[in-house]
Design a protein around this motif. Structure first.
Motif, PDB file in Angstrom:
ATOM      1  N   ILE A  33       0.837  -1.208   0.000  1.00 39.78           N
ATOM      2  CA  ILE A  33       0.000   0.000   0.000  1.00 39.78           C
ATOM      3  C   ILE A  33       0.868   1.253   0.000  1.00 39.78           C
ATOM      4  O   ILE A  33       0.550   2.248  -0.680  1.00 39.78           O
ATOM      5  CB  ILE A  33      -0.942  -0.021   1.223  1.00 39.78           C
ATOM      6  CG1 ILE A  33      -1.997  -1.127   1.054  1.00 39.78           C
ATOM      7  CG2 ILE A  33      -1.626   1.332   1.398  1.00 39.78           C
ATOM      8  CD1 ILE A  33      -2.896  -1.318   2.259  1.00 39.78           C
ATOM      9  N   ASP A  34       1.984   1.220   0.731  1.00 40.86           N
ATOM     10  CA  ASP A  34       2.911   2.366   0.740  1.00 40.86           C
ATOM     11  C   ASP A  34       3.456   2.637  -0.659  1.00 40.86           C
ATOM     12  O   ASP A  34       3.576   3.809  -1.078  1.00 40.86           O
ATOM     13  CB  ASP A  34       4.070   2.105   1.705  1.00 40.86           C
ATOM     14  CG  ASP A  34       3.643   2.144   3.161  1.00 40.86           C
ATOM     15  OD1 ASP A  34       2.567   2.724   3.447  1.00 40.86           O
ATOM     16  OD2 ASP A  34       4.372   1.589   4.011  1.00 40.86           O
ATOM     17  N   VAL A  35       3.778   1.575  -1.408  1.00 46.14           N
ATOM     18  CA  VAL A  35       4.289   1.739  -2.780  1.00 46.14           C
ATOM     19  C   VAL A  35       3.196   2.324  -3.672  1.00 46.14           C
ATOM     20  O   VAL A  35       3.461   3.218  -4.491  1.00 46.14           O
ATOM     21  CB  VAL A  35       4.787   0.389  -3.352  1.00 46.14           C
ATOM     22  CG1 VAL A  35       5.240   0.559  -4.799  1.00 46.14           C
ATOM     23  CG2 VAL A  35       5.924  -0.165  -2.514  1.00 46.14           C
ATOM     24  N   VAL A  36       1.968   1.821  -3.524  1.00 45.36           N
ATOM     25  CA  VAL A  36       0.842   2.348  -4.311  1.00 45.36           C
ATOM     26  C   VAL A  36       0.645   3.832  -4.029  1.00 45.36           C
ATOM     27  O   VAL A  36       0.497   4.649  -4.958  1.00 45.36           O
ATOM     28  CB  VAL A  36      -0.453   1.566  -4.002  1.00 45.36           C
ATOM     29  CG1 VAL A  36      -1.660   2.263  -4.631  1.00 45.36           C
ATOM     30  CG2 VAL A  36      -0.359   0.139  -4.517  1.00 45.36           C
ATOM     31  N   ASN A  37       0.647   4.212  -2.766  1.00 47.07           N
ATOM     32  CA  ASN A  37       0.429   5.614  -2.398  1.00 47.07           C
ATOM     33  C   ASN A  37       1.549   6.517  -2.900  1.00 47.07           C
ATOM     34  O   ASN A  37       1.319   7.703  -3.189  1.00 47.07           O
ATOM     35  CB  ASN A  37       0.292   5.748  -0.884  1.00 47.07           C
ATOM     36  CG  ASN A  37      -0.987   5.123  -0.358  1.00 47.07           C
ATOM     37  OD1 ASN A  37      -1.970   4.989  -1.087  1.00 47.07           O
ATOM     38  ND2 ASN A  37      -0.992   4.737   0.913  1.00 47.07           N
ATOM     39  N   THR A  38       2.750   5.957  -2.998  1.00 48.71           N
ATOM     40  CA  THR A  38       3.902   6.754  -3.440  1.00 48.71           C
ATOM     41  C   THR A  38       3.979   6.853  -4.965  1.00 48.71           C
ATOM     42  O   THR A  38       4.150   7.946  -5.525  1.00 48.71           O
ATOM     43  CB  THR A  38       5.211   6.138  -2.907  1.00 48.71           C
ATOM     44  OG1 THR A  38       5.162   6.071  -1.492  1.00 48.71           O
ATOM     45  CG2 THR A  38       6.413   6.982  -3.330  1.00 48.71           C
ATOM     46  N   LYS A  39       3.851   5.695  -5.639  1.00 45.15           N
ATOM     47  CA  LYS A  39       4.070   5.660  -7.093  1.00 45.15           C
ATOM     48  C   LYS A  39       2.790   5.773  -7.927  1.00 45.15           C
ATOM     49  O   LYS A  39       2.821   6.297  -9.045  1.00 45.15           O
ATOM     50  CB  LYS A  39       4.803   4.375  -7.474  1.00 45.15           C
ATOM     51  CG  LYS A  39       6.250   4.306  -7.024  1.00 45.15           C
ATOM     52  CD  LYS A  39       6.919   3.073  -7.651  1.00 45.15           C
ATOM     53  CE  LYS A  39       8.400   3.063  -7.375  1.00 45.15           C
ATOM     54  NZ  LYS A  39       9.075   1.909  -8.049  1.00 45.15           N
ATOM     55  N   PHE A  40       1.698   5.256  -7.398  1.00 41.96           N
ATOM     56  CA  PHE A  40       0.469   5.195  -8.194  1.00 41.96           C
ATOM     57  C   PHE A  40      -0.734   5.696  -7.387  1.00 41.96           C
ATOM     58  O   PHE A  40      -1.744   4.998  -7.247  1.00 41.96           O
ATOM     59  CB  PHE A  40       0.214   3.751  -8.662  1.00 41.96           C
ATOM     60  CG  PHE A  40       1.430   3.074  -9.234  1.00 41.96           C
ATOM     61  CD1 PHE A  40       1.885   3.397 -10.515  1.00 41.96           C
ATOM     62  CD2 PHE A  40       2.130   2.110  -8.496  1.00 41.96           C
ATOM     63  CE1 PHE A  40       2.996   2.776 -11.054  1.00 41.96           C
ATOM     64  CE2 PHE A  40       3.242   1.486  -9.027  1.00 41.96           C
ATOM     65  CZ  PHE A  40       3.683   1.829 -10.312  1.00 41.96           C
ATOM     66  N   PRO A  41      -0.650   6.906  -6.854  1.00 41.01           N
ATOM     67  CA  PRO A  41      -1.699   7.378  -5.936  1.00 41.01           C
ATOM     68  C   PRO A  41      -3.074   7.551  -6.577  1.00 41.01           C
ATOM     69  O   PRO A  41      -4.083   7.498  -5.882  1.00 41.01           O
ATOM     70  CB  PRO A  41      -1.145   8.717  -5.447  1.00 41.01           C
ATOM     71  CG  PRO A  41      -0.217   9.163  -6.531  1.00 41.01           C
ATOM     72  CD  PRO A  41       0.397   7.908  -7.063  1.00 41.01           C
ATOM     73  N   ASN A  42      -3.128   7.750  -7.877  1.00 40.33           N
ATOM     74  CA  ASN A  42      -4.403   8.023  -8.532  1.00 40.33           C
ATOM     75  C   ASN A  42      -4.883   6.886  -9.416  1.00 40.33           C
ATOM     76  O   ASN A  42      -5.802   7.058 -10.211  1.00 40.33           O
ATOM     77  CB  ASN A  42      -4.290   9.310  -9.379  1.00 40.33           C
ATOM     78  CG  ASN A  42      -3.911  10.521  -8.538  1.00 40.33           C
ATOM     79  OD1 ASN A  42      -4.475  10.729  -7.473  1.00 40.33           O
ATOM     80  ND2 ASN A  42      -2.952  11.301  -9.011  1.00 40.33           N
ATOM     81  N   GLN A  43      -4.240   5.701  -9.290  1.00 45.91           N
ATOM     82  CA  GLN A  43      -4.606   4.590 -10.151  1.00 45.91           C
ATOM     83  C   GLN A  43      -5.389   3.525  -9.395  1.00 45.91           C
ATOM     84  O   GLN A  43      -5.111   3.245  -8.221  1.00 45.91           O
ATOM     85  CB  GLN A  43      -3.342   3.960 -10.773  1.00 45.91           C
ATOM     86  CG  GLN A  43      -2.681   4.861 -11.795  1.00 45.91           C
ATOM     87  CD  GLN A  43      -1.465   4.203 -12.416  1.00 45.91           C
ATOM     88  OE1 GLN A  43      -0.369   4.758 -12.383  1.00 45.91           O
ATOM     89  NE2 GLN A  43      -1.639   3.030 -12.988  1.00 45.91           N
TER      90      GLN A  43
END
Length: 453
Positions: A33-43
């Protein structure tokens, strides 16, 4: 969705993949989830290359197979719903059920209100059900059916008519829904403490009825072994013959020990119930029906049998003792032998000793000190205190217990090089079984002697 729970999978479950997924922790998912929030926050969806950035640290060699199963096109060319992957990884993860439920509840509480609204429940059910079905090769119900189910479920769960569902309402529904839990157990090999205990109780009742059917009534205290044998052979004709023979031998040897005399061909009811309770606990935990329990399933075996959740250190200690062939798995015969005192080829069931051992192993290191054992013996011999005074012995009751302990310790140390002082002696479970077998014999002799005074 009651009828859907009877749906059959399109192909066999990949058990190796499932065992891997069950080894994952919520910390791994939080990292994703941390990676998603950092790299892909709007996907909301990820193609394979981006999916690897997020989930490869969790899934390792299973990244590609899991992506393909969850993909919109069932290939590497499709895209995956991030929430679907997070949800199914949570469902399979090796965590307490309540922690997993909290995680999923928070995942779909998108407005962070601490409550789930109807629209959020619909999304949660669509995501979890569709993702789980893809991984275990089940045809997913239509979104229309899921939405209808969610509508009815929301009305059922919203007990305070607040138009939202609290976590407690959500949790109580999951814990009490054994149809859902059996579905997860059968198709996804996902067990829960509550379901393991329920399955144990059902199996225990089944075996009690076997005894009643064998004798023709519920009052008789003894039964012919051959009658029990025939019932088991008829009911479990797929069971390995050597395992059933071990069961019959344990029932016979334990019955002789209970009756304090040899009566081959007859089974004593109390001995039967004690042995079959352990057998039922294994049934409840052996979710593959392969006569084996993995490390991840051991906690459910212990809980089903004892009713208490074991901690991590208890599980590690028990696994080392139980896994006699060092295979990394516990077989049914290892479980039965573990609870027996084995002397001169006889398998005498002593399951109650395990409860005593765990009760006095206060630091959960898998060993009891002589002081622990002294406390245990004094408590188990309380009924002898008054009678002991009639002896007018120069020793007090506790000194008598000390002598009893010393006598047994000396007999156990025979043949060993060097003798340790009692303060330095710690007994493992197997040593404790031998100790208590001798202690019980001496207690019985003392009781008989005092009864004559």
């Amino acid at each position: 969705m009651g009828n859907y729970f009877k749906t059959k999978p399109k192909q066999k479950l990949d058990r190796e993949m499932v065992e891997f997924l069950k080894s994952r922790k919520l910390q791994h998912i939080n990292d994703a989830i941390d990676v998603v929030n950092t790299k892909f926050p709007n996907q909301k969806y990820l193609e394979y290359s981006d999916y690897c950035d997020v989930f490869n640290p969790i899934l390792e060699i299973w990244t590609q197979p899991v992506f393909s199963l969850l993909s919109s096109k069932s290939t590497l060319e499709g895209a995956n719903d991030i929430y679907e992957s997070l949800a199914v990884l949570t469902i399979f993860s090796d965590e307490e059920q309540e922690l997993k439920l909290q995680f999923i509840f928070q995942l779909f509480d998108t407005d962070k209100s601490g409550e789930i609204e109807k629209a959020e429940l619909v999304v949660a059910l669509e995501t979890c059900i569709c993702g789980l079905c893809k991984l275990v090769h089940l045809p997913a119900p239509s979104l229309k059916d899921i939405d209808f189910y969610a509508e009815r479920l929301f009305i059922e769960l919203d007990r305070d008519y607040s138009n939202t569902i609290s976590f407690n309402e959500f949790k109580l529904w999951i814990i009490g829904n054994f149809e859902l839990q059996d579905f997860l157990l059968k198709y996804a090999l996902i067990q829960t403490y509550e379901n393991a205990r329920r399955r144990y109780k059902e199996r225990r009742i089944l075996y009690e009825n076997f005894f009643i059917n064998a004798v023709g009534n519920y009052k008789c205290e003894q039964c012919e072994l051959e009658s029990i044998r025939q019932i088991f052979l008829n009911e479990f004709n797929n069971q390995q013959s050597d395992i059933l023979e071990l069961l019959f031998k344990t029932l016979q040897d334990s019955s002789n020990a209970y009756l304090d005399q040899k009566q081959d061909g007859w089974i004593f009811k109390q001995a039967y119930q004690d042995v079959m309770n352990a057998w039922a606990a294994f049934d409840a935990s052996d979710i593959n029906c392969d006569n084996e329990v993995s490390m991840s399933e051991l906690k459910y075996l212990i809980y089903a049998y004892e009713g208490d959740k074991p901690n991590y250190y208890r599980l590690q200690t028990e696994m080392e003792i139980l896994d006699m062939d060092q295979s990394g798995r516990i077989t049914r015969d290892e479980w039965l032998k573990y609870l027996c005192v084995i002397e001169k080829g006889k398998y005498v069931f002593r399951g109650t000793l395990q409860h005593q051992f765990n009760e006095y192993d206060k630091d959960h290191n898998g060993m009891l000190s002589i002081q622990d054992i002294k406390e245990l013996l004094i408590n188990s011999m309380k009924d002898l205190r008054v009678s002991f005074k009639k002896l007018k012995s120069e020793k007090n009751f506790e000194e008598m217990v000390d002598d009893l302990i010393n006598e047994i310790v000396i007999s156990l140390q025979k043949g060993k090089q060097g003798h340790q002082s009692n303060q330095m002696i710690f007994l493992t479970w197997n040593e404790f079984k031998s100790f208590m077998e001798k202690a019980t014999l001496k207690q019985d002799q003392l009781r008989q002697f005092l009864a004559k005074l």
